[in-house]
Design a protein around this motif. Structure first.
Motif, PDB file in Angstrom:
ATOM      1  N   ALA A  20       0.833  -1.215   0.000  1.00  0.00           N
ATOM      2  CA  ALA A  20       0.000   0.000   0.000  1.00  0.00           C
ATOM      3  C   ALA A  20       0.862   1.257   0.000  1.00  0.00           C
ATOM      4  CB  ALA A  20      -0.922  -0.004   1.218  1.00  0.00           C
ATOM      5  N   THR A  21       1.916   1.263   0.793  1.00  0.00           N
ATOM      6  CA  THR A  21       2.786   2.439   0.868  1.00  0.00           C
ATOM      7  C   THR A  21       3.504   2.667  -0.459  1.00  0.00           C
ATOM      8  OG1 THR A  21       3.092   2.062   3.232  1.00  0.00           O
ATOM      9  CG2 THR A  21       4.659   3.525   2.166  1.00  0.00           C
ATOM     10  N   THR A  23       2.453   2.317  -3.345  1.00  0.00           N
ATOM     11  CA  THR A  23       1.607   2.948  -4.370  1.00  0.00           C
ATOM     12  C   THR A  23       1.787   4.458  -4.377  1.00  0.00           C
ATOM     13  OG1 THR A  23      -0.326   3.110  -2.927  1.00  0.00           O
ATOM     14  CG2 THR A  23      -0.108   1.104  -4.264  1.00  0.00           C
ATOM     15  N   HIS A  24       2.385   4.991  -3.327  1.00  0.00           N
ATOM     16  CA  HIS A  24       2.690   6.427  -3.228  1.00  0.00           C
ATOM     17  C   HIS A  24       4.204   6.580  -3.383  1.00  0.00           C
ATOM     18  CE1 HIS A  24      -1.387   7.058  -1.774  1.00  0.00           C
ATOM     19  NE2 HIS A  24      -1.186   6.032  -0.957  1.00  0.00           N
ATOM     20  N   SER A  25       4.657   6.825  -4.602  1.00  0.00           N
ATOM     21  CA  SER A  25       6.095   6.821  -4.889  1.00  0.00           C
ATOM     22  C   SER A  25       6.883   7.817  -4.042  1.00  0.00           C
ATOM     23  CB  SER A  25       6.348   7.082  -6.371  1.00  0.00           C
ATOM     24  OG  SER A  25       5.784   8.308  -6.767  1.00  0.00           O
ATOM     25  N   GLU A  26       6.224   8.872  -3.596  1.00  0.00           N
ATOM     26  CA  GLU A  26       6.933   9.857  -2.769  1.00  0.00           C
ATOM     27  C   GLU A  26       7.286   9.301  -1.389  1.00  0.00           C
ATOM     28  OE1 GLU A  26       2.540  10.513  -1.962  1.00  0.00           O
ATOM     29  OE2 GLU A  26       3.751  10.090  -3.734  1.00  0.00           O
ATOM     30  N   LEU A  27       6.707   8.179  -1.016  1.00  0.00           N
ATOM     31  CA  LEU A  27       6.995   7.558   0.276  1.00  0.00           C
ATOM     32  C   LEU A  27       8.064   6.469   0.197  1.00  0.00           C
ATOM     33  CD1 LEU A  27       3.397   7.253   1.783  1.00  0.00           C
ATOM     34  CD2 LEU A  27       5.109   9.024   2.203  1.00  0.00           C
ATOM     35  N   ARG A  53       5.204  -3.309  -4.919  1.00  0.00           N
ATOM     36  CA  ARG A  53       3.748  -3.250  -5.037  1.00  0.00           C
ATOM     37  C   ARG A  53       3.075  -4.608  -5.199  1.00  0.00           C
ATOM     38  NH1 ARG A  53       4.042   1.912  -9.112  1.00  0.00           N
ATOM     39  NH2 ARG A  53       4.415   3.460  -7.483  1.00  0.00           N
ATOM     40  N   ASP A  95       7.875   6.320   5.662  1.00  0.00           N
ATOM     41  CA  ASP A  95       8.492   5.966   4.382  1.00  0.00           C
ATOM     42  C   ASP A  95       9.014   4.540   4.359  1.00  0.00           C
ATOM     43  OD1 ASP A  95       8.052   8.597   3.715  1.00  0.00           O
ATOM     44  OD2 ASP A  95      10.123   9.226   4.008  1.00  0.00           O
TER      45      ASP A  95
END
Length: 103
Positions: A20-21, A23-27, A53, A95
């Motif tokens: 899940a994390t 999916t947010h590339s900035e994390l 992912r 992160d």
């Protein structure tokens, strides 16, 4: 840093968190060592994200006492080869820290 919350979770829960994390590339933070291993082993950023992912944890996550984190190895067959990405998790840091990558 600590990993008490993550240490109390099951492998499946940790795997879901990583997926899940990611999916947010900035994390997702690629540490210098991981970047150098990616270059050496010709692993792309897209492959790393695909493993994070959709990959699975086959080995029990291990604590890194020196860093105060829990290290998890996500694995997947991607781009015609087995690829593994090790991420460090810490309770205070949302992160995913990519520690190393290998094929």
């Amino acid at each position: 840093m600590g990993y008490e919350v993550f240490a109390s979770k099951s492998v499946q829960q940790i795997q879901r968190h990583i997926r899940a994390t990611a999916t947010h590339s900035e994390l997702v933070v690629l540490l210098p060592h991981a970047k150098s291993r990616m270059q050496l082993r010709k692993v792309t950023v897209n492959e790393v994200f695909e493993v994070l992912r959709r990959g699975v944890i086959h080995r029990t996550p291990e604590p890194n006492m020196a860093k105060g984190s829990l290290e998890c190895r996500m694995e997947m067959f991607v781009a015609g080869r087995d690829c593994a990405v090790v991420v460090a998790l810490a309770d205070e840091n949302p992160d995913l820290l990519v520690v190393t990558v290998w094929v």
